[in-house]
Design a protein around this motif. Sequence first.
Motif, short mmCIF file in Angstrom:
data_model
loop_
_atom_site.label_atom_id
_atom_site.label_comp_id
_atom_site.label_asym_id
_atom_site.label_seq_id
_atom_site.Cartn_x
_atom_site.Cartn_y
_atom_site.Cartn_z
N ASP A 107 30.06 35.21 38.24
CA ASP A 107 30.42 36.54 37.75
C ASP A 107 31.91 36.14 36.94
N GLY A 108 32.37 34.84 36.93
CA GLY A 108 33.57 34.92 36.13
C GLY A 108 34.73 34.75 37.01
N ARG A 109 34.74 35.07 38.46
CA ARG A 109 35.87 34.91 39.16
C ARG A 109 36.07 33.57 39.42
N VAL A 110 37.43 33.37 39.88
CA VAL A 110 37.93 32.00 39.85
C VAL A 110 38.44 32.14 41.45
N TRP A 111 38.10 30.67 42.38
CA TRP A 111 38.14 30.49 43.62
C TRP A 111 39.10 29.24 43.68
N ASN A 112 39.64 29.03 44.66
CA ASN A 112 40.67 27.91 45.00
C ASN A 112 40.25 27.30 46.46
N PRO A 113 39.09 26.50 46.31
CA PRO A 113 38.84 25.87 47.37
C PRO A 113 40.03 24.68 47.94
N LEU A 114 40.48 24.08 47.16
CA LEU A 114 41.51 23.29 47.81
C LEU A 114 42.64 24.13 48.54
N GLY A 115 42.92 25.14 47.98
CA GLY A 115 43.95 25.97 48.87
C GLY A 115 43.07 26.57 50.11
N LYS A 116 42.06 26.83 49.93
CA LYS A 116 41.47 27.42 51.13
C LYS A 116 41.41 26.40 52.45
N VAL A 117 41.15 25.20 51.89
CA VAL A 117 41.45 24.18 52.96
C VAL A 117 42.63 24.00 53.58
N VAL A 118 43.61 24.04 52.91
CA VAL A 118 45.17 24.05 53.38
C VAL A 118 45.45 25.16 54.18
N ASN A 119 44.86 26.43 53.65
CA ASN A 119 45.10 27.39 54.69
C ASN A 119 44.48 27.37 55.74
N ARG A 120 43.21 26.82 56.07
CA ARG A 120 42.72 26.62 57.24
C ARG A 120 43.30 25.63 58.12
N PHE A 121 43.97 24.42 57.27
CA PHE A 121 44.83 23.25 58.20
C PHE A 121 46.14 24.00 58.83
N THR A 123 46.95 27.60 59.33
CA THR A 123 46.70 28.34 60.14
C THR A 123 45.83 28.25 61.36
N GLY A 124 44.55 27.67 60.89
CA GLY A 124 43.70 27.31 62.12
C GLY A 124 42.92 28.47 62.72
N GLY A 125 43.01 29.44 62.01
CA GLY A 125 42.31 30.84 62.55
C GLY A 125 40.92 31.06 62.05
N PRO A 126 40.05 31.50 62.84
CA PRO A 126 38.70 31.57 62.40
C PRO A 126 38.45 32.51 61.32
N GLU A 127 39.37 33.36 60.84
CA GLU A 127 39.26 34.09 59.66
C GLU A 127 39.59 33.04 58.35
N ASP A 128 39.94 31.98 58.59
CA ASP A 128 40.02 31.08 57.48
C ASP A 128 39.01 29.84 57.70
N SER A 129 37.81 30.33 58.20
CA SER A 129 36.77 29.57 58.41
C SER A 129 36.05 29.28 56.91
N LEU A 130 35.73 28.01 56.45
CA LEU A 130 35.50 27.68 55.21
C LEU A 130 33.86 28.05 54.92
N GLN A 131 33.19 27.81 56.10
CA GLN A 131 31.78 28.27 56.12
C GLN A 131 31.54 29.83 55.91
N LEU A 132 32.34 30.49 56.68
CA LEU A 132 32.43 31.93 56.36
C LEU A 132 32.82 32.36 55.01
N PHE A 133 33.84 31.76 54.33
CA PHE A 133 34.31 31.91 53.23
C PHE A 133 33.15 31.60 52.12
N CYS A 134 32.46 30.81 52.34
CA CYS A 134 31.42 30.46 51.35
C CYS A 134 30.27 31.38 51.70
N LEU A 135 29.86 31.85 52.78
CA LEU A 135 28.74 32.89 53.02
C LEU A 135 29.27 34.12 52.46
N LYS A 136 30.32 34.50 52.64
CA LYS A 136 31.02 35.81 52.17
C LYS A 136 31.46 35.80 50.79
#
Length: 146
Positions: A107-121, A123-136
Amino acid sequence: MDEVGEAHTRVPCASEMRACAAVLVSRVTARNRLPLDYSERSLRVVDFMIDGLRKGGADLERARGTLFGLGAYVGEVLVRRAGAVWVDFDAQQRGYFGQPVGVRMPDGRVWNPLGKVVNRFETGGPEDSLQLFCLKLHGRARRAAA
């Protein structure tokens, strides 16, 4: 790129990201036999790996190469499963995301998977789950009904 850890010593480009993900998969699966098969389900393993780095006491600088490889893997899952393409960020996007590359969704939106991984590292919170990020994720390609 010979080593995943090399990625933080120079600016990678979008055309190198698939190879970075493949290097990570090769290294991780050879040692640990983890199921990194580029599926959305495999992102749960990535969440556990990042949590393990945190619990093992790694700091961001020591973990940077591994986190880069994991971010490349997450992005490659989006490429293979959600119709994304790797893109080089322009100067404004690099400033906003803090990364040189990302993915563009159908749809043209740009996402930052490298940054999402750093955020998970960091904060470590469940809201930063990469699996949930991808599914949502907004802008995913819809699969045609069979």
